[in-house]
Design a protein around this motif. Structure first.
Motif, PDB file in Angstrom:
ATOM      1  N   ILE A 150       0.840  -1.199   0.000  1.00 27.25           N
ATOM      2  CA  ILE A 150       0.000   0.000   0.000  1.00 27.25           C
ATOM      3  C   ILE A 150       0.874   1.246   0.000  1.00 27.25           C
ATOM      4  CG2 ILE A 150      -1.677   1.332   1.337  1.00 27.25           C
ATOM      5  CD1 ILE A 150      -2.849  -1.231   2.349  1.00 27.25           C
ATOM      6  N   THR A 151       0.616   2.131  -0.928  1.00 26.84           N
ATOM      7  CA  THR A 151       1.332   3.407  -0.979  1.00 26.84           C
ATOM      8  C   THR A 151       0.487   4.469  -0.280  1.00 26.84           C
ATOM      9  OG1 THR A 151       0.343   3.890  -3.144  1.00 26.84           O
ATOM     10  CG2 THR A 151       2.510   2.831  -3.120  1.00 26.84           C
ATOM     11  N   VAL A 152       1.112   5.211   0.597  1.00 32.46           N
ATOM     12  CA  VAL A 152       0.420   6.223   1.383  1.00 32.46           C
ATOM     13  C   VAL A 152       0.900   7.600   0.946  1.00 32.46           C
ATOM     14  CG1 VAL A 152      -0.041   7.103   3.710  1.00 32.46           C
ATOM     15  CG2 VAL A 152       0.218   4.641   3.324  1.00 32.46           C
ATOM     16  N   THR A 153      -0.042   8.451   0.564  1.00 32.43           N
ATOM     17  CA  THR A 153       0.284   9.805   0.130  1.00 32.43           C
ATOM     18  C   THR A 153       0.081  10.789   1.278  1.00 32.43           C
ATOM     19  OG1 THR A 153      -1.987  10.270  -0.611  1.00 32.43           O
ATOM     20  CG2 THR A 153      -0.495   9.207  -2.192  1.00 32.43           C
ATOM     21  N   LYS A 154       0.464  12.032   1.045  1.00 34.94           N
ATOM     22  CA  LYS A 154       0.269  13.071   2.057  1.00 34.94           C
ATOM     23  C   LYS A 154      -1.214  13.293   2.337  1.00 34.94           C
ATOM     24  CE  LYS A 154       4.546  15.548   0.945  1.00 34.94           C
ATOM     25  NZ  LYS A 154       5.134  16.828   0.451  1.00 34.94           N
ATOM     26  N   LEU A 155      -2.013  13.177   1.291  1.00 36.95           N
ATOM     27  CA  LEU A 155      -3.454  13.345   1.483  1.00 36.95           C
ATOM     28  C   LEU A 155      -4.021  12.211   2.335  1.00 36.95           C
ATOM     29  CD1 LEU A 155      -5.889  15.111   0.759  1.00 36.95           C
ATOM     30  CD2 LEU A 155      -6.245  13.673  -1.257  1.00 36.95           C
ATOM     31  N   ASP A 156      -3.501  10.995   2.151  1.00 40.36           N
ATOM     32  CA  ASP A 156      -3.930   9.872   2.984  1.00 40.36           C
ATOM     33  C   ASP A 156      -3.624  10.138   4.454  1.00 40.36           C
ATOM     34  OD1 ASP A 156      -4.647   8.621   0.649  1.00 40.36           O
ATOM     35  OD2 ASP A 156      -2.812   7.442   0.507  1.00 40.36           O
ATOM     36  N   ILE A 157      -2.423  10.641   4.710  1.00 41.36           N
ATOM     37  CA  ILE A 157      -2.021  10.928   6.084  1.00 41.36           C
ATOM     38  C   ILE A 157      -2.877  12.056   6.658  1.00 41.36           C
ATOM     39  CG2 ILE A 157      -0.113  11.734   7.525  1.00 41.36           C
ATOM     40  CD1 ILE A 157       1.788  10.407   5.517  1.00 41.36           C
ATOM     41  N   ALA A 158      -3.163  13.066   5.826  1.00 45.12           N
ATOM     42  CA  ALA A 158      -3.996  14.180   6.290  1.00 45.12           C
ATOM     43  C   ALA A 158      -5.390  13.694   6.666  1.00 45.12           C
ATOM     44  CB  ALA A 158      -4.071  15.255   5.216  1.00 45.12           C
ATOM     45  N   PHE A 159      -5.939  12.797   5.866  1.00 47.44           N
ATOM     46  CA  PHE A 159      -7.261  12.267   6.170  1.00 47.44           C
ATOM     47  C   PHE A 159      -7.253  11.481   7.475  1.00 47.44           C
ATOM     48  CE2 PHE A 159     -10.518   8.915   5.782  1.00 47.44           C
ATOM     49  CZ  PHE A 159     -11.645   9.710   5.626  1.00 47.44           C
ATOM     50  N   LEU A 160      -6.214  10.675   7.674  1.00 53.26           N
ATOM     51  CA  LEU A 160      -6.099   9.949   8.937  1.00 53.26           C
ATOM     52  C   LEU A 160      -5.954  10.917  10.108  1.00 53.26           C
ATOM     53  CD1 LEU A 160      -3.762   6.919   8.071  1.00 53.26           C
ATOM     54  CD2 LEU A 160      -6.228   6.904   8.445  1.00 53.26           C
ATOM     55  N   GLY A 161      -5.247  12.023   9.861  1.00 45.70           N
ATOM     56  CA  GLY A 161      -5.112  13.029  10.902  1.00 45.70           C
ATOM     57  C   GLY A 161      -6.456  13.638  11.289  1.00 45.70           C
ATOM     58  N   ILE A 162      -7.297  13.883  10.284  1.00 44.31           N
ATOM     59  CA  ILE A 162      -8.635  14.427  10.558  1.00 44.31           C
ATOM     60  C   ILE A 162      -9.456  13.434  11.372  1.00 44.31           C
ATOM     61  CG2 ILE A 162     -10.818  15.132   9.503  1.00 44.31           C
ATOM     62  CD1 ILE A 162      -9.185  16.197   7.135  1.00 44.31           C
ATOM     63  N   LEU A 163      -9.416  12.163  10.982  1.00 47.56           N
ATOM     64  CA  LEU A 163     -10.147  11.145  11.728  1.00 47.56           C
ATOM     65  C   LEU A 163      -9.635  11.033  13.157  1.00 47.56           C
ATOM     66  CD1 LEU A 163     -10.542   8.226   9.128  1.00 47.56           C
ATOM     67  CD2 LEU A 163     -12.155  10.045   9.679  1.00 47.56           C
ATOM     68  N   LEU A 164      -8.309  11.080  13.301  1.00 50.58           N
ATOM     69  CA  LEU A 164      -7.724  10.991  14.638  1.00 50.58           C
ATOM     70  C   LEU A 164      -8.140  12.181  15.496  1.00 50.58           C
ATOM     71  CD1 LEU A 164      -5.827   9.520  16.592  1.00 50.58           C
ATOM     72  CD2 LEU A 164      -3.930  10.836  15.596  1.00 50.58           C
ATOM     73  N   PHE A 165      -8.147  13.369  14.899  1.00 47.59           N
ATOM     74  CA  PHE A 165      -8.548  14.572  15.638  1.00 47.59           C
ATOM     75  C   PHE A 165      -9.992  14.456  16.135  1.00 47.59           C
ATOM     76  CE2 PHE A 165     -10.801  18.662  15.429  1.00 47.59           C
ATOM     77  CZ  PHE A 165     -10.123  19.349  16.439  1.00 47.59           C
ATOM     78  N   PHE A 166     -10.892  14.071  15.239  1.00 42.02           N
ATOM     79  CA  PHE A 166     -12.287  13.957  15.653  1.00 42.02           C
ATOM     80  C   PHE A 166     -12.486  12.797  16.626  1.00 42.02           C
ATOM     81  CE2 PHE A 166     -13.168  16.780  12.122  1.00 42.02           C
ATOM     82  CZ  PHE A 166     -14.292  17.468  12.556  1.00 42.02           C
ATOM     83  N   GLY A 167     -11.685  11.741  16.473  1.00 43.00           N
ATOM     84  CA  GLY A 167     -11.776  10.640  17.423  1.00 43.00           C
ATOM     85  C   GLY A 167     -11.363  11.061  18.821  1.00 43.00           C
ATOM     86  N   LEU A 168     -10.261  11.793  18.914  1.00 43.87           N
ATOM     87  CA  LEU A 168      -9.808  12.291  20.214  1.00 43.87           C
ATOM     88  C   LEU A 168     -10.788  13.315  20.785  1.00 43.87           C
ATOM     89  CD1 LEU A 168      -5.976  12.693  19.530  1.00 43.87           C
ATOM     90  CD2 LEU A 168      -7.121  10.913  20.876  1.00 43.87           C
ATOM     91  N   LEU A 169     -11.357  14.135  19.881  1.00 41.15           N
ATOM     92  CA  LEU A 169     -12.344  15.123  20.319  1.00 41.15           C
ATOM     93  C   LEU A 169     -13.569  14.435  20.915  1.00 41.15           C
ATOM     94  CD1 LEU A 169     -13.040  18.149  20.434  1.00 41.15           C
ATOM     95  CD2 LEU A 169     -14.055  17.910  18.154  1.00 41.15           C
ATOM     96  N   CYS A 170     -14.021  13.382  20.252  1.00 42.29           N
ATOM     97  CA  CYS A 170     -15.164  12.625  20.778  1.00 42.29           C
ATOM     98  C   CYS A 170     -14.818  11.979  22.118  1.00 42.29           C
ATOM     99  CB  CYS A 170     -15.589  11.555  19.781  1.00 42.29           C
ATOM    100  SG  CYS A 170     -16.364  12.203  18.289  1.00 42.29           S
ATOM    101  N   LEU A 171     -13.600  11.453  22.230  1.00 40.04           N
ATOM    102  CA  LEU A 171     -13.181  10.830  23.483  1.00 40.04           C
ATOM    103  C   LEU A 171     -13.135  11.852  24.617  1.00 40.04           C
ATOM    104  CD1 LEU A 171     -12.113   8.316  24.972  1.00 40.04           C
ATOM    105  CD2 LEU A 171      -9.804   8.974  24.219  1.00 40.04           C
ATOM    106  N   PHE A 172     -12.566  13.021  24.336  1.00 41.98           N
ATOM    107  CA  PHE A 172     -12.465  14.070  25.357  1.00 41.98           C
ATOM    108  C   PHE A 172     -13.844  14.569  25.778  1.00 41.98           C
ATOM    109  CE2 PHE A 172     -12.500  18.688  26.065  1.00 41.98           C
ATOM    110  CZ  PHE A 172     -11.803  18.742  27.279  1.00 41.98           C
ATOM    111  N   THR A 173     -14.694  14.874  24.801  1.00 38.22           N
ATOM    112  CA  THR A 173     -16.014  15.419  25.130  1.00 38.22           C
ATOM    113  C   THR A 173     -16.900  14.381  25.805  1.00 38.22           C
ATOM    114  OG1 THR A 173     -16.742  14.891  22.872  1.00 38.22           O
ATOM    115  CG2 THR A 173     -15.953  17.127  23.280  1.00 38.22           C
TER     116      THR A 173
END
Length: 767
Positions: free
Chosen positions: A264-287
């Motif tokens: 699997i080749t991972v691009t910068k956009l792939d990493i950015a998307f994972l970053g968005i998911l991680l951010f919202f996941g942590l936000l949901c966990l915190f809230t």
């Protein structure tokens, strides 16, 4: 005869491998196999004559046949033979040899017929790319020496077609067996590459006009070495077919039709998307943690900041989604039932279309289903999409009219439009980003590259048109997300709707004339276009025309255009205004009016639903006048039926149907309809992309698959709604209360109007 064919085939392989050498050498392993065949068979003079005659016909030199016979004799006498056959060097005289490996049981070689070897040998010899040709010879040598990897490569490819006259046009071989091949060698590793070639037979002009079936096209699976590109595979398949069916076929293979397992080749956009998911996941966990703390140590008063934080909490959003309570004070509880049922059938319709247009064993089975009037409701799935346009306009009209009454016409519509864009776009953008990044990486299958990678490429190119909601006019041949056209149509009409709603409120007579004129124009435009361009009366679900939505001329050129979809929206605006006046003036329906309304509504609804089956019948002759009349009138009639249903239920005259639509179980489903519509494309594309074998179509198999698609779609919708859509909806309400006080919120009614609406809408149901 079989033994003679095998002898001839092996001889052809030897000659082909040594065609550039001055002296013909014969591999000892080949001689050993030939000797085994001759010793186990009764070869008489007639067989030798047939061998010589066939050798002359295909151009084999008689000296070679004599040398072959002499070598066989020497082998039987135990004499040593030099080997010059080297498949890796393309017959250039290297003395290296391939040693046989007893990897497979004796019966495994039975998968290879002599006729297959003959055609394969000739086809490999014609491959122009050197690396591909060398690996092809290595594959042939592996077949002769009974190597398991070579037998797997042959076994994974489609053979002589079965059920061709029955309508079976997908011959998918064995995908997993092919891509699992990984044979290390001297410097070069042979990996299996699965290619799905498109074979097109010559068609007459009359045949091309037939819309049923799958046309004169086959999808044919071949397993080849990974060194071969699409062009080489196309030539190889064409050469193989020329030995069996002649040169009357055309073979097409694109790079997207071939698949081999790669890291699997991972691009910068792939990493950015994972970053968005991680951010919202942590936000949901915190809230969520914060809300648990608030539940344990409650405060006397909630602040706006606290409400904003809790808006992202999993507990808060899950409670909102699964709650069956309806705080609607306008008697519009039935809207949730209509939305829920309509979306369920829309998803079922999408599932049926993807199943019918995908790999099936009997293409005519789909044609039989669409001719049956019983299935007309699923074929008229487009009417349910019109229902959503109708409801969108109706709710906007009804609530905006209330706000205009409350504020005496002083209403700033701009915040409403901005907040609507903000509420809809984030969840939509997340799905688009998923299409652009990880969607092609989550699976594999015979049609995976051709469907999922193609979808990714389109979204990468035209994503901006989607988030600007103009993708139903811009680059429609590269449509990203086949269902996204609806969001564009709804948004465009939403932005112009306030003009008509305000005119109805401010100038009752002029507004009525103005809106009626717009509705009439919305009826005329589709009719004129359909008549002039000889278009279909509606979207017809012929399987061979929907293997790719973006290539369907009617779909991208007419169906998804806003000017072809305006009638239900304007009818929704008018219905919202009529109900507003009915509830404001406490109008009571007479028994005659209710009877007449239900009778007309049921007749129009039934006729518009069942009439579409007429256009699928073999005896139907196309008429421009009928098509032009149908395209507009069936939308108009369906909108009237929907309008009466909403008005009757909201005014307490819904009866048994009203009680069904008010069923509390449908409320959570209705809250998930928007997210379900967004994620449904993922389910449908994944289904078609990973399908390993054609499906036998019956009503039961289609229904069973459609139900599973509905369940999966709403499960994904729940996840999307909890993390993205519901939090943003909650924030929108908080901000509207803070800055608009309020605009189109659940509490946007005067107390006296609220009480009036409740009494007039529920009096009959409560009795």
């Amino acid at each position: 005869m079989i033994s003679i064919a095998v002898i001839l085939t092996i001889a052809c392989a030897v000659v082909t491998a040594d065609q550039n050498s001055n002296e013909t050498h014969i591999d000892q392993q080949v001689i050993k196999r030939l000797s085994t065949i001759l010793n186990s068979s009764n070869v008489d003079l007639r067989d030798i004559k047939r061998l010589n005659l066939t050798a002359q016909n295909i151009g084999l030199d008689k000296d070679f046949i004599e040398k072959l016979s002499g070598s066989l004799q020497e082998f039987r006498e135990g004499k040593k033979i030099d080997s010059g056959y080297n498949v890796y060097e393309d017959g250039k005289g290297d003395s290296s040899r391939v040693n046989p490996i007893a990897e497979s049981p004796d019966y495994a070689s039975s998968v290879v017929l002599a006729s297959d070897l003959l055609s394969l040998t000739s086809a490999v010899a014609n491959v122009k790319e050197k690396v591909c040709r060398e690996q092809g010879y290595r594959f042939l040598d592996g077949l002769l020496l009974n190597k398991r990897w070579a037998l797997k490569m042959f076994d994974a490819s489609a053979k002589s077609p079965q059920g061709l006259l029955f309508g079976s046009s997908y011959h998918l071989g064995n995908f997993d067996e092919c891509v699992g091949i990984d044979e290390p060698g001297e410097g070069v590793t042979v990996e299996g590459q699965y290619c799905l070639a498109t074979i097109k037979w010559r068609q007459s002009e009359e045949t091309k006009k037939i819309r049923t079936g799958r046309g004169e096209t086959l999808r044919w699976a071949v397993c080849v070495p990974s060194a071969c590109d699409a062009k080489a595979v196309a030539g190889f398949v064409g050469d193989v077919l020329s030995h069996t069916v002649g040169n009357s076929t055309g073979v097409e293979v694109t790079e997207r039709d071939c698949y081999t397992r790669k890291p699997i080749t991972v691009t910068k956009l792939d990493i950015a998307f994972l970053g968005i998911l991680l951010f919202f996941g942590l936000l949901c966990l915190f809230t969520t943690t914060y809300e648990l703390y608030i539940i344990k140590y409650p405060r006397k008063k909630n602040s706006p900041v606290q409400d904003l934080i809790i808006a992202f909490s999993l507990i808060n959003n899950l409670k909102k989604i699964l709650s069956t309570k309806q705080n609607n004070s306008l008697g519009l509880e039935c809207i949730n039932g209509i939305k829920a049922l309509a979306m369920i059938f829309i998803i079922a319709g999408h599932a049926c279309l993807f199943i019918g247009s995908g790999p099936v064993m009997d293409a005519e089975a789909w044609d039989r289903l669409i001719r049956d009037p019983i299935n007309a409701f699923m074929l008229n799935n487009t009417l349910l999409v019109d229902t959503f346009l109708f409801l969108s306009a109706f709710l906007f009209s009804r609530l905006l009219l209330i706000e205009l009454d409350k504020r005496r016409g002083r209403l700033n519509v701009l915040p409403i439009l901005i907040f609507r864009y903000i509420r809809v776009t984030p969840a939509y953008l997340i799905i688009i980003l998923f299409y652009m990044t990880w969607l092609p990486k989550i699976g594999e299958g015979p049609l995976w590259e051709g469907r999922l990678q193609l979808e990714q490429e389109r979204c990468m190119e035209v994503w901006w048109a989607n988030i600007l909601y103009i993708n139903n006019y811009i680059s429609t041949d590269k449509l990203c997300m086949f269902q996204s056209w609806y969001l564009a149509v709804d948004t465009q009409l939403f932005f112009v709707a306030p003009i008509f709603i305000y005119s109805l409120w401010h100038w009752r007579r002029f507004g009525a004339i103005f809106t009626s004129a717009a509705t009439f124009i919305s009826l005329v435009i589709p009719s004129v276009i359909t008549y002039k361009e000889r278009l279909d009366p509606t979207l017809l679900f012929y399987a061979k025309e929907f293997t790719d939505f973006a290539t369907n001329n009617y779909f991208v050129g007419a169906y998804i255009r806003t000017h072809m979809k305006m009638t239900p929206y304007f009818m929704g605006i008018i219905t919202g205004y009529l109900l507003h006046r009915i509830q404001l003036e406490k109008y009571q329906f007479s028994t005659l009016l209710k009877t007449l309304g239900w009778t007309i509504s049921l007749i129009l609804g039934t006729v518009t639903t069942l009439s579409v089956s007429l256009f699928y019948q073999d005896w139907y002759q196309y008429s421009e006048f009928e098509a032009a009349a149908y395209i507009s009138l069936h939308k108009f009639a369906w909108s009237i039926a929907n309008g009466w249903l909403v008005v009757a239920c909201a005014s307490g005259n819904g009866g048994i149907l009203g009680k069904l639509l008010n069923w509390k179980f449908l409320v959570p489903i209705a809250r998930l309809t928007f997210c379900a519509y967004l994620v449904n494309g993922i389910v449908e594309l994944y289904y078609v992309g990973q399908l390993r074998h054609p499906l036998h179509i019956t009503f039961f198999t289609v229904a069973a698959n459609a139900i599973s698609h509905i369940v999966l779609t709403f499960f994904l919708a729940l996840i999307l709604c909890i993390i993205f859509e519901s939090p943003l909806h909650g924030i929108e309400k908080i901000l509207l209360r803070m800055f608009a006080r309020p605009v189109l919120s659940d509490n946007a009614t005067q107390p006296e109007l609220r009480e009036t609406s409740r009494n007039t809408s529920q009096s009959t149901l409560d009795n």
